[in-house]
Design an enzyme around this catalytic site. Structure first.
Site, PDB file in Angstrom:
ATOM      1  N   CYS A  65      -6.065   1.715   3.425  1.00  0.00           N
ATOM      2  CA  CYS A  65      -5.562   0.924   4.545  1.00  0.00           C
ATOM      3  C   CYS A  65      -5.198   1.770   5.750  1.00  0.00           C
ATOM      4  O   CYS A  65      -5.385   1.358   6.891  1.00  0.00           O
ATOM      5  CB  CYS A  65      -4.385   0.067   4.099  1.00  0.00           C
ATOM      6  SG  CYS A  65      -3.075   1.009   3.339  1.00  0.00           S
ATOM      7  N   HIS A 123       1.586  -0.345   2.624  1.00  0.00           N
ATOM      8  CA  HIS A 123       0.421  -0.824   3.358  1.00  0.00           C
ATOM      9  C   HIS A 123       0.562  -0.382   4.803  1.00  0.00           C
ATOM     10  O   HIS A 123       1.643  -0.041   5.267  1.00  0.00           O
ATOM     11  CB  HIS A 123       0.379  -2.356   3.256  1.00  0.00           C
ATOM     12  CG  HIS A 123      -0.905  -2.958   3.708  1.00  0.00           C
ATOM     13  ND1 HIS A 123      -2.138  -2.474   3.319  1.00  0.00           N
ATOM     14  CD2 HIS A 123      -1.169  -4.018   4.518  1.00  0.00           C
ATOM     15  CE1 HIS A 123      -3.089  -3.197   3.869  1.00  0.00           C
ATOM     16  NE2 HIS A 123      -2.526  -4.149   4.612  1.00  0.00           N
ATOM     17  N   ASP A 175      -4.842  -7.234  10.470  1.00  0.00           N
ATOM     18  CA  ASP A 175      -4.919  -6.380   9.287  1.00  0.00           C
ATOM     19  C   ASP A 175      -6.377  -6.102   8.975  1.00  0.00           C
ATOM     20  O   ASP A 175      -7.051  -6.911   8.341  1.00  0.00           O
ATOM     21  CB  ASP A 175      -4.236  -7.070   8.102  1.00  0.00           C
ATOM     22  CG  ASP A 175      -4.109  -6.117   6.916  1.00  0.00           C
ATOM     23  OD1 ASP A 175      -4.680  -5.005   6.986  1.00  0.00           O
ATOM     24  OD2 ASP A 175      -3.437  -6.490   5.935  1.00  0.00           O
TER      25      ASP A 175
END
Lengths: 310, 655
Positions: free
Chosen positions: B413, B457, B473
């Site tokens: 991520c 994250h 995202d």
């Protein structure tokens, strides 16, 4: 324990009571003392039957009997025995004294000097005699009945406390009551009666019975009671010294013997209370400042009434 | 005089053995926190002591012990560079305890050792305060108390001594509870520690480089727990906002200085959800909140980039209540300065990414695309090109964004967030990286949402004219399951992942949920029982405004009452007659009306005689009772049946 043995004990008591009239309690105490392997001190004025009691017991129990009359010139060798040079064998030969018997009557023990007294008392404690470097065991069973005149009489050497402690019990016979005395006066000659007695027990049975005493059950709460009594004498402040652990042991085994005579296999508080006067009377001395010297029975009564049963 | 004699009674072998085993029990849990050489030294010392005891050899001379002690102290000094502070002092005490056992000449020495042991047991709490630690401590306390029991009574068996100790501890429980509940709490942690205690805490850092978050996801340690007031929001809405990164140097994103605010920089409209976060210590300032916070935690402050900070590093477990608005619009009137900062890029790196940004600007037909469609086009590119979401991406060199976007296309991520923000900024769109946690796992046992380190994250935030800051995202574009389900759903089984987050470990996970629910209780109610909880409890108990004075008086009254109760109980135990004796007393009481109650010194036979004389004609009954009593109390063997008979006979006896 066999019932037969119990019956013989009862028989001893009954027969003795027919000769020494009205003194069942004292006879029973004397028997208990014997069964508990203790020595007995009878303290009383002359002529109330101390010697007779010793004679009766010796006869009934089938014990070898010796009497030592204590006088102020008695020497230890007169009690223990002496070695005499034997010309035939060119060596010293020991002639045992009167102590080498199963039942000793030490008459008027407080008339002798402390030296002679201690010779007897050492033998009582050790159950053996050491004379001229040789130790000789005394016979089994070995039982001493000592009599003494009340110490305020003239010409006595009162036993010190340490030696009094060697006697498990001290009893007094006292004058007979009216009825008993009358019967005594009207009755046959005591000496002849004693001579006519047949032994009820053998020394072996006596030893078995002494062993049975140790097996009489004393419950924990009863042991608590003995402890409570001993502790009370130590802390209450009425006595110079309290009961020693040896006295407490003696109290318990005397109570066991008392229970055995009563054909019971366990001790009751009543047994303790019954033997207590004889056990505690000569061991407890009122502390200074307390009321005038009470008798054994009075001391024991007060003691019993101030200690609750646990 | 008598006291001094008691103090110098030598210890028996049994007592010394107790002390040595208690010392082993105390030192063993501390071993991981002490230097290895000290573990070895203490172990050697304890072993030697046990061996000497076993062989009944005499103790080594005092000078030798002193020498070892001095050497050990020097070692501790050298190891920690100081003799003061938590770690060196615990180490010193451990050393002293191990050596004190060689000085067991008297009872006094034993008590010194026991005192040391109690102190060392407590020092475990410096390192860990988990339920497991509490349980081990309880066992060691039992050991130490048993050795105290052994010091006072040498004639008992080990089992008896353990039983005595257990009974003592059980009797201490009411006092412990009273003290725990009512002892006035100081504001702040009970286990306030010097600063060197927080080295090993994990959590989100103030910077993000490729690999920093994937490193974190290897840990299934709990980051924080959340209890929602209402239903738990959908998983894809659970973005727990943490450090916001604005500063990029080509490799690493860092947070930069942002003004702190005392109130929210936006107006909250719409529905909010309420929840309570119990945050594990992580030694940083940030507090985590669901995007976007609608309130500020009382312990926290807010920053211009919507982060919540504590006023100091979070070094103990803290608890705060918040409300969040899931549909909050923020930053509609953002200052030009903030927007400028959100466009800044280091010059001359990642030329291909900059080129990509220019290309994305040009839409179909050569028209200039809007900011929103640039972002959408980039997301589409992630989706369409063969990008892979992986925990083990290849290493990246100087132009990391270029290499990722055009060459390797494998990343976690932080790679996606970082490259996305870079391209947005290159296209002139204000953007920043937001780190935090995404998702969480409901513990079915107690309903708490558990957010673990593996839920760490990173995502992006872009600012659009008229819409303010928007969360984007990019990871969701590559691996939607990461957001919809969890990490395990998108990571192939061959990649390293904490064992317990693997789906096939379901039964183990269930057990862990249970365990975590219990630990959570422990954390919430035992370790987390602070001023507030205490106040709440006191209010629930009906005390309106408890201050420390009223608490102290309650405590004094409670402890006094408990002591009295125990004393009374002990006295009763002392005087409680056994059942036989109780019946006997009852019999005596029945006769009291006839002035025939038993004299305290009177034996059963004498009493029986007196009663029979006092109440004529009842000889049989009275004698039976007395004989039964006699058999029960003094007889050799008596059964329960006889006791029942005695009771019955006394019941039936009507004088």
């Amino acid at each position: 324990m066999r019932t037969q043995d119990h019956n013989t004990l009862q028989q001893v008591l009954q027969t003795a009571s027919t000769i020494i009239l009205g003194k069942t309690y004292q006879i029973r105490l004397a028997l208990a003392c014997l069964l508990a392997r203790g020595h007995l001190l009878i303290e009383d004025v002359p002529g109330v039957g101390k010697t007779t009691l010793a004679h009766v017991l010796a006869h009934l129990l089938g014990l070898e009997f010796q009497r030592i009359q204590f006088t102020s010139d008695l020497l230890p060798a007169d009690i223990l025995g002496v070695s005499i040079f034997d010309r035939e064998h060119s060596s010293f030969c020991f002639h045992p004294g009167p102590i080498f018997a199963q039942l000793i009557l030490a008459d008027e023990v407080n008339r002798a000097t402390p030296k002679a007294q201690s010779a007897l008392l050492e033998a009582m404690e050790e159950r053996q005699v050491t004379a001229e470097g040789q130790t000789r065991p005394l016979p089994e069973p070995f039982f001493v009945i000592a009599t003494q005149n009340p110490s305020h009489q003239v010409g006595t050497f009162p036993l010190p406390e340490s030696q009094l402690d060697r006697f498990l019990m001290r009893i007094a016979l006292g004058y007979p009551d009216r009825a008993a005395e009358r019967e005594l006066l009207a009755g046959a000659d005591r000496r002849a009666m004693i001579a006519g007695l047949t032994p009820v027990l053998t020394p072996e049975t006596l030893i078995t019975l002494q062993g049975a005493v140790a097996n009489v059950h004393a419950a924990p709460s009863l042991i608590d009671y003995v402890q409570a009594l001993a502790e009370h004498t130590r802390h209450c402040g009425e006595f110079v010294t309290g009961l020693s652990p040896r006295s407490a042991l003696g109290l318990l085994s005397a109570a066991r013997a008392w229970a055995l005579i009563d054909t019971r296999d366990h001790v009751l508080p009543e047994d303790i209370q019954a033997v207590l006067p004889a056990i505690a009377g000569h061991r407890l001395h009122p502390a200074a400042g307390t009321t005038s010297a009470p008798g054994s029975a009075e001391i024991a009564r007060r003691l019993i009434e101030s200690v609750p049963l646990p | 005089m008598a006291k001094a004699e008691v103090a110098f009674v030598p210890l028996s072998q049994h007592q010394t053995l107790w002390l040595v085993s208690a010392a082993i029990g105390v030192l063993l849990p501390l071993a991981p926190y002490l230097p290895y050489w000290l573990d070895t030294l203490a172990g050697l010392a304890l072993f030697t002591r046990g061996w000497l005891l076993y062989r009944r050899f005499s103790l080594p001379p005092g000078w030798l012990i002193n020498l070892v002690a001095l050497a050990g102290m020097a070692g501790v000094g050298l190891h920690y560079h100081t003799l003061f502070g938590k770690d060196p002092d615990v180490a010193l005490l451990a050393l002293f305890l191990a050596l004190k056992l060689f000085e067991m000449r008297s009872r006094r020495d034993a008590y010194v050792a026991i005192l040391l042991q109690f102190f060392l047991i407590l020092s475990q709490f410096f390192y860990t305060q988990s339920l497991l630690t509490g349980a081990t401590m309880l066992i060691t306390v039992l050991l130490v108390v048993s050795s105290m029991a052994a010091l006072n009574r040498d004639d008992q068996t080990v089992r008896q001594q353990l039983r005595v100790a257990a009974r003592l501890l059980l009797q201490a429980i009411p006092f412990m509870l009273a003290l725990f509940i009512f002892f006035p709490r100081v504001a702040g942690p009970l286990w306030g520690l010097p600063a060197d205690a927080y080295g090993g805490m994990t959590g989100l850092a103030d910077s993000m480089a490729p690999g920093s978050i994937s490193q974190l996801t290897l840990s299934d340690a709990i980051a924080f727990r959340v209890r929602f007031e209402g239903p738990v929001p959908a998983r894809h809405a659970l973005y727990w906002r943490g450090p916001v990164m604005n500063d990029f140097d080509g490799q690493t994103w860092r947070i930069d200085r942002t003004p702190l605010l005392e109130h929210l920089p936006y107006r909250v409209d719409g529905a909010t959800v309420g929840y309570e976060v119990t945050l594990e210590p992580h030694n940083r300032y940030w507090l985590f909140a669901l995007e976007m916070p609608a309130t500020i935690a009382p312990e926290g402050v807010f920053s211009a980039d919507f982060q919540m900070f504590a006023r100091g590093p979070v070094r103990t477990r803290i608890r705060y209540s918040l409300r969040s608005s899931l549909e909050q619009r923020t930053g509609l009137d953002e200052t030009a300065e903030t927007l400028d900062r959100a466009r800044r890029l280091p010059p001359d790196i990642n030329p291909r990414a900059r080129e990509l940004a220019r290309e994305l600007r040009i839409g179909p037909g050569g028209r200039r695309r809007s900011d929103a469609s640039v972002a959408a086009a980039l997301l589409a590119r992630y989706r369409e090109q063969p990008f892979v979401y992986t925990l083990t991406p290849p290493l990246l060199g100087h132009d990391s964004v270029d290499q990722f976007l055009f060459d390797t296309r494998r990343g976690f991520c932080e790679h996606y967030a970082s490259s996305f923000v870079f391209v947005m900024r290159a296209a002139g769109i204000p953007a920043r990286v937001v780190t935090g946690y995404q998702g969480g796992e409901i513990n079915p046992v107690d309903g708490y949402l558990l957010v673990r380190q593996l839920d760490a994250h990173a995502w992006a935030e872009i600012w659009l004219q008229g819409r303010g800051w928007q969360r984007v995202d990019p990871t969701a574009a590559i691996a939607p399951n990461r957001v919809e389900e969890n990490l395990a759903a998108v990571i192939p089984a061959s990649e390293p992942l904490p064992l317990l987050s693997r789906p096939e470990m379901d039964w183990l996970r269930q057990a862990r949920f249970r365990w975590e629910a219990i630990s959570n209780r422990w954390n919430q109610w035992v370790l987390g029982y602070d001023t507030q909880r205490q106040l709440g409890l006191m209010r629930a108990l009906g005390m309106n405004d408890p201050d420390w004075r009223s608490l102290a008086s309650i405590l004094a009254i409670l402890c006094g009452g408990l002591t009295l109760a125990f004393a009374g109980w002990a006295l009763r135990q002392w005087h409680r007659p056994d059942p036989v004796q109780a019946q006997w007393q009852r019999f005596s009481k029945k006769l009291a009306a006839y002035k025939l109650s038993r004299h305290p010194w009177e034996g059963s036979r004498d009493y029986s005689r007196r009663v029979r004389a006092g109440i004529p004609g009842r000889d049989g009954e009275i004698e039976a009772i007395c004989t039964l009593y006699e058999a029960l109390r003094y007889g050799r063997l008596a059964g329960a049946g006889q006791l029942a008979e005695l009771r019955q006979r006394i019941n039936d006896f009507r004088p």
